[in-house]
Structures are given as structure tokens and as C-alpha cells.
Design an enzyme around this catalytic site. Structure first.
Site, PDB file in Angstrom:
ATOM      1  N   LYS B  79       0.860  -1.179   0.000  1.00 30.01           N
ATOM      2  CA  LYS B  79       0.000   0.000   0.000  1.00 30.01           C
ATOM      3  C   LYS B  79       0.900   1.233   0.000  1.00 30.01           C
ATOM      4  O   LYS B  79       1.927   1.256   0.683  1.00 30.01           O
ATOM      5  CB  LYS B  79      -0.876  -0.040   1.259  1.00 30.01           C
ATOM      6  CG  LYS B  79      -1.915   1.064   1.359  1.00 30.01           C
ATOM      7  CD  LYS B  79      -2.779   0.872   2.616  1.00 30.01           C
ATOM      8  CE  LYS B  79      -3.868   1.910   2.726  1.00 30.01           C
ATOM      9  NZ  LYS B  79      -4.701   1.700   3.944  1.00 30.01           N
ATOM     10  N   SER B 154      -9.731   1.711   3.081  1.00 27.26           N
ATOM     11  CA  SER B 154      -8.866   2.491   2.231  1.00 27.26           C
ATOM     12  C   SER B 154      -7.840   1.664   1.442  1.00 27.26           C
ATOM     13  O   SER B 154      -7.276   2.178   0.479  1.00 27.26           O
ATOM     14  CB  SER B 154      -8.109   3.523   3.069  1.00 27.26           C
ATOM     15  OG  SER B 154      -7.230   2.890   3.967  1.00 27.26           O
ATOM     16  N   SER B 178      -9.938  -0.676   7.206  1.00 28.98           N
ATOM     17  CA  SER B 178      -9.331  -0.488   5.882  1.00 28.98           C
ATOM     18  C   SER B 178      -8.607  -1.698   5.294  1.00 28.98           C
ATOM     19  O   SER B 178      -8.211  -1.663   4.133  1.00 28.98           O
ATOM     20  CB  SER B 178      -8.362   0.690   5.916  1.00 28.98           C
ATOM     21  OG  SER B 178      -9.076   1.897   5.919  1.00 28.98           O
TER      22      SER B 178
END
Lengths: 96, 486
Positions: B79, B154, B178
Site C-alpha cells: 500500500k 482504504s 481499511s
């Protein structure tokens, strides 16, 4: 609680955020919705409850010997700076 | 030979060990898929092809010399919230769109030291603030199961990349759901470890009393493999817990007979029937394995979303004050004075949702409101944590849905922040209490996946992985591939 325009202008100033005239009504509307939403917290009595700042009990801040562990790498770090000169970060003049 | 992208991380590891293919071949295979298929998804912000091939060559040498470990040569994606030395690290924000990190996050360094090959950095909600991956400066990510739907957020880019078989595994972070929510919406296994279990050094901070990093994988087995390398004490993170890391693989196969599963009634009260039926089917599998279902109550859980939307914005307003346009990050053009530099750099560098959260946080921390909002939320937070602690005196794990429904249409929840916030209603309580939880796929509604959430007491990752793996031995939901990316 509904926020008014002046509240939002004040919050934006405290947070050092420039909000344009055109954006302002949308922030007033959405921030009011958020603040109203979180007000349901008042439905529960918390008079005798200790506020919780850390999710794990009994954690303490560790100490370590006061010895240097990080190398000076200023040049590498300053490669990300918008403006530098002679190893210094440049900003607009603050003292006349 | 089965195409490489259909193999799990564990199967790929065996293939490398048996020299059926090389890490360079594997890396090329995934890089080719990313190049060809990612334009449909927008899951990547940066692809690090040259670095990946160099790392793969080094891995192949280690494999040839016999110095390889279980993860050597296996590709993964990070990420874009994790700092990567010499590689663009944006947090999906214009604010950091020019930021080349001068160091590696501990998670990145550990996985690289284990021989893993980073393929690239994945898209996400800006500064991890969002539940649909629509707040990214780099544009929304699409769900591989239906390109008109969101992948969740997210960690939406990480989830989409693994679900579409563009990478065998990914890292993510979870502040209010997330990792688990996007895992549920893309048919992946997503683990949010206990607060303090995985180092956050080099993880760009959102809400420091909630943030935690974890794996997004195709199975609990793969999650166990990855967590073992990610977890552990790090003196550079003051919230890192100095506790030994168990061998998560060793206990995966432990029998589940006698397992006490708590079903918090608050997690089922408003759940739509079709979703509830899939969760009940999963519970039925556990009953067959000898587990016992016990109804429990978490009476304050319904207040977890409002509690979170005081605590998280408060912490974010403080954390994001470091972005001032002076030392790194975005700076506005021609500032007239210092205040103008701060206000315009931040006003132009942050997107609307990030600004809303900074302003909410600034408001609840400001003079006159601190007690009424911030301290109040911290008190309710303790009540929520106490509810969980009470439940774990009766049961080993808690189970319920991960999400209120399957992936929604792009744009569907953008107009009302509160509606978007409520999509994390089942995941947020876990972060407030600092607990570990895992989401595993448990079925499909109209062709879209949903997840079963399993929550454990602090540091019960071993048990969670064991319980998740037990289900995945009996079912095949986790092996389904989105047809367009097969």
C-alpha cells in the site's frame, strides 16, 4: 449542532487550511452533518468512566541509553524539500 | 502447469523451492499482468519493474545457493502508505505526489530482508481516509468483480491487485476497517493484527491510537505466512509491543471442536436477510466442526462509529499538521508570506475528505469543545473496549459480518459523509478496542463477495488464523477468481 459559516472559517484558520468562497457552503453543510452525527454520544452516561487514550493497558514509554543511533543525512532528506539553499529550508521572509 | 497467478503464496513458494519456475519468471509474469490489466482497475500508483527484477535475480541466486527462506522470491505489493527508500511514496495525496522516501518502513525492510519482491505501490484512499478508494488524488480503484463498483477502502488498490491476480499478496493498513472491508468486498482474506503487533515505523500516520498494518492475501494460510515475517518488536515504534512472535503456521491445523464462538447480537440486529443468511451458513460450518455458538452482547457497540469520528479526526488533525509545505511535500506557487504558504499549500495539497477530517478534528479539540467531544468519545471508547473484554470472558472468538452489504456503485455514497462512514459499522469497534480481527470470504450476493469477520482477544492472531483456516479447508469461497481476471 449546525455550524455556521463563521465557525467553519474559524476552524479552517486554526487548521491552517485555505478554503475558497465557492467551497465554503459545502464544508458548512457536511461538517454540520458530521458534528450532529457524533452528538449521539451524549445518549450514554459516562460520568464515572476514565477516558481511554491507548487501546492496550499497562503500556509504558520505553527508555533507551542516550547514544546516537541515527546518522546525519541532511542532504538526502533535503532532496524532498521545495526550496533549500546552503543546507537551509527557504520560506517567505518573516521579519521585515 | 497451472498459470502462475492462480497459485497461492504458499504454492508459489513450493514451486520456487522445487525450482519449477524462477523468481524472475514469476516476477515477469505478474509485471506483464499488471501492465496489461491494471488500466481497467487503477490499483497501482507506482510499478517498480526494474527494482522487482533485480530483487528477483537476487532471490534466484539465494535459491540456487540454498540460502533462501520460505518467502524468498515471492512477489508482493505495498500500500502506498508505507515508505519505500528511493521510491515515490504518495499516500494517494497531492501533498506527497512528489515525495521520494529517504528510508524504508520496517514492514517493507522486513519483507525485503525475507527475500520478497516488491512489484509496486498500490492506490488507496487519500491518507487512508475513506471506505471506497474514491478519495485518491490518483483516481478511484475499480472492483475486479464488477468494474462499476468500488473495491472498498482504504486499502482498495491492494485488495483489487490481489483479487485480480496481479499480485499474490499485499500489505494494507487498518484504522477503522481499511484491510477487512476491502478484503470482504473482493473475496480476500484480510487480517488486522492487535494494536502494537506490527511495527508502524515508516507507515504514514493517520490516527495513532488506531492504525495497524496487516496482510491482504488469498487464504488464511498465506496470511499466517506473511504475518510471521511482518510482526515483531521494533524499537523504532514506541507503540510496538515487545512480545514473541509465534509460529502462526504451526497451529493452523488445530481442531476446532469445543471452540466457543460468541455472536454479538448488535452485529446481527440490522443486518439484511440475504447477508445474514450467508453469515449463518458459515456459522453452520463451524458447528459441524464441533464449535459451540453462544449469543453475547456488546451494548455500546452501536456507538462505535460516532466515537471513531471524534477520535480519528482528532488524531489526524494533529498528525497531518506536519504537512506545512516547508521541508517536504507540496508547496503552493508564489506564497506572499508564511501564513499564505501554510494555508494554500495545505488547502491545495489535501483533498476534500482529508480537509473535512482535519477540520472535524480541529473542532473537537478546540477550546470549549474538548471535554464535550474528545474526552466524551474517549470515555465511550472505554465502554466499548470493556464490552469486548467482558465478552471474551465467555467465548474464544466473536463472529459476525464484516460489511453491511456487498460492494456499492462508484459515486453512490460520495454526497453524504455519514452514509459513507456507516459502511464501516461492523469493523470500527475492533480498532477502538485494539483487537485483532480477520475477514474471510463467506459467499456471494448477486455475484459480489461478502465477508465473515472473526474477532479475537489481544494477541490472539494464532487462534484467528487457525479458525479462519479451518473454514477454508471446508469451503472454496476463498479460491474464486473474478471471471474477467481469470
Amino acid at each position: 449542532m449546525n455550524l455556521i459559516r463563521r465557525d467553519v472559517e474559524n476552524i479552517a484558520h486554526l487548521a491552517r487550511l485555505r478554503i475558497t468562497e465557492a467551497e465554503l457552503p459545502d464544508y458548512v453543510d457536511r461538517l454540520s452533518k458530521i458534528v450532529t452525527f457524533v452528538e449521539q454520544l451524549n445518549t450514554v452516561d459516562t460520568a464515572d468512566v476514565e477516558p481511554m487514550a491507548h487501546p492496550l493497558a499497562d503500556q509504558v514509554q520505553r527508555m533507551r541509553p542516550d547514544e546516537p543511533v541515527e546518522m546525519d543525512d541532511r542532504e538526502k532528506y533535503q532532496r524532498n524539500a521545495p526550496k533549500v539553499e546552503a543546507g537551509l529550508y527557504l520560506v517567505p521572509k518573516v521579519i521585515e | 502447469m497451472t498459470e502462475l497467478h492462480h497459485l497461492s503464496l504458499a504454492e508459489l513458494g513450493r514451486g520456487l523451492a522445487e525450482r519449477r519456475f524462477s523468481s524472475v519468471e514469476l516476477t515477469r509474469h505478474f509485471l506483464e499482468r499488471i501492465e496489461r490489466l491494471d488500466p481497467r482497475l487503477n490499483a497501482f500508483i507506482t510499478v517498480t519493474a526494474d527494482q522487482a527484477l533485480a530483487a528477483a535475480q537476487a532471490a534466484d541466486r539465494a535459491l540456487a545457493e540454498g540460502s533462501a527462506g520460505p518467502l524468498t522470491g515471492l512477489p508482493l505489493v505495498h500500500k502506498d502508505i508505507f515508505c519505500t527508500d528511493g521510491v515515490l511514496t504518495t499516500c494517494a495525496s497531492r501533498m506527497l505526489s512528489n515525495f521520494v522516501s529517504p528510508y524504508d518502513a520496517t514492514v517493507v525492510a522486513r519483507l525485503a530482508a525475507a527475500g520478497m519482491v516488491m512489484l509496486g505501490k498500490t492506490n488507496m484512499d487519500e491518507f487512508a481516509m475513506g471506505s471506497s478508494n474514491e478519495t485518491s488524488w490518483y483516481g478511484p480503484v475499480r472492483n475486479p468483480w464488477d468494474l462499476g463498483k468500488v473495491p472498498g477502502g482504504s486499502s482498495g488498490g491492494s485488495a483489487a491487485a490481489v483479487a485480480a491476480r496481479l499480485a499474490p499478496a499485499a500489505t494494507g493498513t487498518d484504522t477503522g476497517g481499511s484491510i477487512r472491508q476491502p478484503a470482504a468486498l473482493t473475496a480476500l482474506t484480510g487480517l488486522k493484527p492487535t494494536y502494537g503487533r506490527v511495527s508502524r515505523y515508516g507507515l504514514i500516520a493517520f490516527a495513532s491510537s488506531l492504525d495497524q498494518a496487516g496482510p491482504l492475501t488469498r487464504s488464511a494460510y498465506d496470511a499466517a505466512l506473511l504475518l510471521g515475517a511482518m510482526a515483531g518488536f521494533d524499537p523504532r515504534d514506541s507503540t510496538s509491543v515487545d512480545a514473541p512472535v509465534p509460529d502462526y503456521l504451526a497451529t493452523l491445523e488445530a481442531p476446532l471442536a469445543g471452540l466457543k464462538i460468541g455472536l454479538p447480537k448488535e452485529l446481527f440486529e440490522d443486518l439484511e436477510e440475504a447477508n445474514a443468511r450467508l453469515v449463518r451458513d458459515a456459522l453452520g460450518v463451524y458447528e459441524k466442526l464441533g464449535a459451540q455458538l453462544i449469543e453475547v452482547s456488546l451494548p455500546h457497540l452501536p456507538l462505535s462509529v460516532p466515537t471513531y469520528y471524534v477520535v480519528a479526526p482528532a488524531e489526524c488533525s494533529s498528525n497531518l499538521s506536519r504537512f506545512d509545505g516547508v521541508r517536504f511535500g507540496y508547496r503552493c506557487e508564489d506564497p506572499v508570506d508564511l501564513l499564505d504558504l501554510y494555508e494554500r499549500s495545505r488547502g491545495e495539497g489535501f483533498g476534500a475528505e482529508v480537509k473535512r477530517r482535519i477540520m472535524t478534528g480541529t473542532y473537537v479539540l478546540s477550546a470549549g469543545y474538548y471535554d464535550a467531544y474528545y474526552l466524551k468519545a474517549q470515555r465511550v471508547r472505554r465502554l466499548i473496549a470493556n464490552d469486548f473484554a467482558q465478552a471474551f470472558t465467555q467465548v474464544d472468538v466473536l463472529m459476525g459480518p464484516t460489511v453491511p452489504g456487498p460492494a456499492f456503485e462508484l459515486g453512490a455514497k460520495l454526497d453524504d459523509p455519514v452514509t459513507m462512514y456507516l459502511s464501516d459499522i461492523y469493523t470500527i469497534g475492533v480498532n477502538l478496542a485494539g483487537l485483532p480481527a480477520i475477514s474471510i470470504p463467506c459467499g456471494f450476493l448477486d455475484g459480489l463477495p461478502i465477508g465473515l469477520q472473526i474477532i479475537g482477544p489481544h494477541f490472539a492472531e494464532e487462534r484467528l488464523l487457525n479458525v479462519a483456516h479451518g473454514y477454508q479447508r471446508e469451503t472454496d469461497w476463498h479460491t474464486r477468481t473474478p471471471p474477467e481476471f481469470a
